[in-house]
Design an enzyme around this catalytic site. Structure first.
Site, PDB file in Angstrom:
ATOM      1  N   ARG A  57      -1.920  -6.254  -8.548  1.00  0.00           N
ATOM      2  CA  ARG A  57      -0.834  -7.203  -8.301  1.00  0.00           C
ATOM      3  C   ARG A  57      -0.779  -8.302  -9.356  1.00  0.00           C
ATOM      4  NH1 ARG A  57      -2.964  -8.167  -2.343  1.00  0.00           N
ATOM      5  NH2 ARG A  57      -4.775  -8.139  -3.699  1.00  0.00           N
ATOM      6  N   HIS A 115       0.844  -1.206   0.000  1.00  0.00           N
ATOM      7  CA  HIS A 115       0.000   0.000   0.000  1.00  0.00           C
ATOM      8  C   HIS A 115       0.880   1.258   0.000  1.00  0.00           C
ATOM      9  CE1 HIS A 115      -3.123  -2.621   2.278  1.00  0.00           C
ATOM     10  NE2 HIS A 115      -3.593  -2.445   1.061  1.00  0.00           N
ATOM     11  N   LYS A 146     -17.401  -6.304   7.590  1.00  0.00           N
ATOM     12  CA  LYS A 146     -16.149  -7.022   7.897  1.00  0.00           C
ATOM     13  C   LYS A 146     -15.794  -6.856   9.362  1.00  0.00           C
ATOM     14  CE  LYS A 146     -13.523  -6.981   3.544  1.00  0.00           C
ATOM     15  NZ  LYS A 146     -12.324  -6.424   2.897  1.00  0.00           N
ATOM     16  N   SER A 186      -2.997  -7.540   3.016  1.00  0.00           N
ATOM     17  CA  SER A 186      -3.240  -7.443   4.462  1.00  0.00           C
ATOM     18  C   SER A 186      -3.587  -8.828   5.019  1.00  0.00           C
ATOM     19  CB  SER A 186      -4.386  -6.472   4.740  1.00  0.00           C
ATOM     20  OG  SER A 186      -4.062  -5.193   4.287  1.00  0.00           O
TER      21      SER A 186
END
Ligand code: PNS
Length: 183
Positions: free
Chosen positions: A89, A16, A40, A127
């Protein structure tokens, strides 16, 4: 030009941070926007994440950190931003991100999504990966900003990581298999 870099950042990783740093060179202002997501269960509260991101981006004068609710595009419009910044990514990211960019475009044609290819060294990093390693006692020192690593270890009730698997003793050589008797 103002860019919003939206995400969960639970926690912020070096991947990040790489996107934030590179984004801050491309845009006049980058607003790192942490979503308050009721769906979440996070490791860190939004307040903690805001503080963590502020701490690790304080050297970047055109980067701000904020929390938001609801649609990212609405938040971007309120902030008079023109761009949503996202890191890519791998192909697996691309599918999700393209869908999100297209969806956002149907909500507002004024906001463009700009993707930055993640730097090679962080192409595996997320993460979730960080939390998985820390949960099992591994070191995340090489994956998150230094100040954040300690906070992660505290969450999992260990103050320093147990041995990193890479640095543990090598496995003993395999015993040789008995050879078949020749017929
Ligand atoms: O770090 P993440 O979890 O990959 O970030 C995802 C995020 C926060 C960018 C995305 O879930 C989002 O924009 N949510 C807000 C709701 C919204 O705008 N939805 C429409 C786009 S699908």
């Amino acid at each position: 030009m103002i860019a919003i870099y939206p995400g969960s950042f639970d926690p912020i990783t070096l991947g990040h941070l790489d996107i934030i740093q590179r984004g801050s060179r491309l845009f006049d202002r980058v607003i790192v926007a942490v979503l308050r997501n009721p769906n979440k269960i996070p490791l860190f509260t939004v307040q903690q994440r805001l503080e963590q991101i502020r701490l690790t981006t304080q050297h970047l004068s055109n980067v701000e950190v904020d929390g938001f609710d609801g649609l990212t595009v609405n938040y971007a419009q309120n902030k008079q931003a023109q761009v949503l910044l996202r890191g890519l990514r791998a192909i697996s990211d691309f599918e999700v991100e393209l869908q999100m960019a297209h969806t956002n475009k149907t909500i507002s044609t004024q906001i463009e999504t700009v993707f930055l290819a993640t730097s090679n060294e962080y192409s595996f990093l997320s993460s979730s990966v960080v939390k998985e390693i820390a949960r099992f006692g591994g070191s995340v020192d090489h994956l998150v900003p230094q100040q954040i690593a300690l906070e992660i270890y505290k969450c999992y009730n260990h103050t320093s990581p147990i041995a990193n698997p890479i640095t543990t003793e090598p496995l003993p050589p395999l015993k040789s298999m008995p050879t078949e008797p020749e017929t």
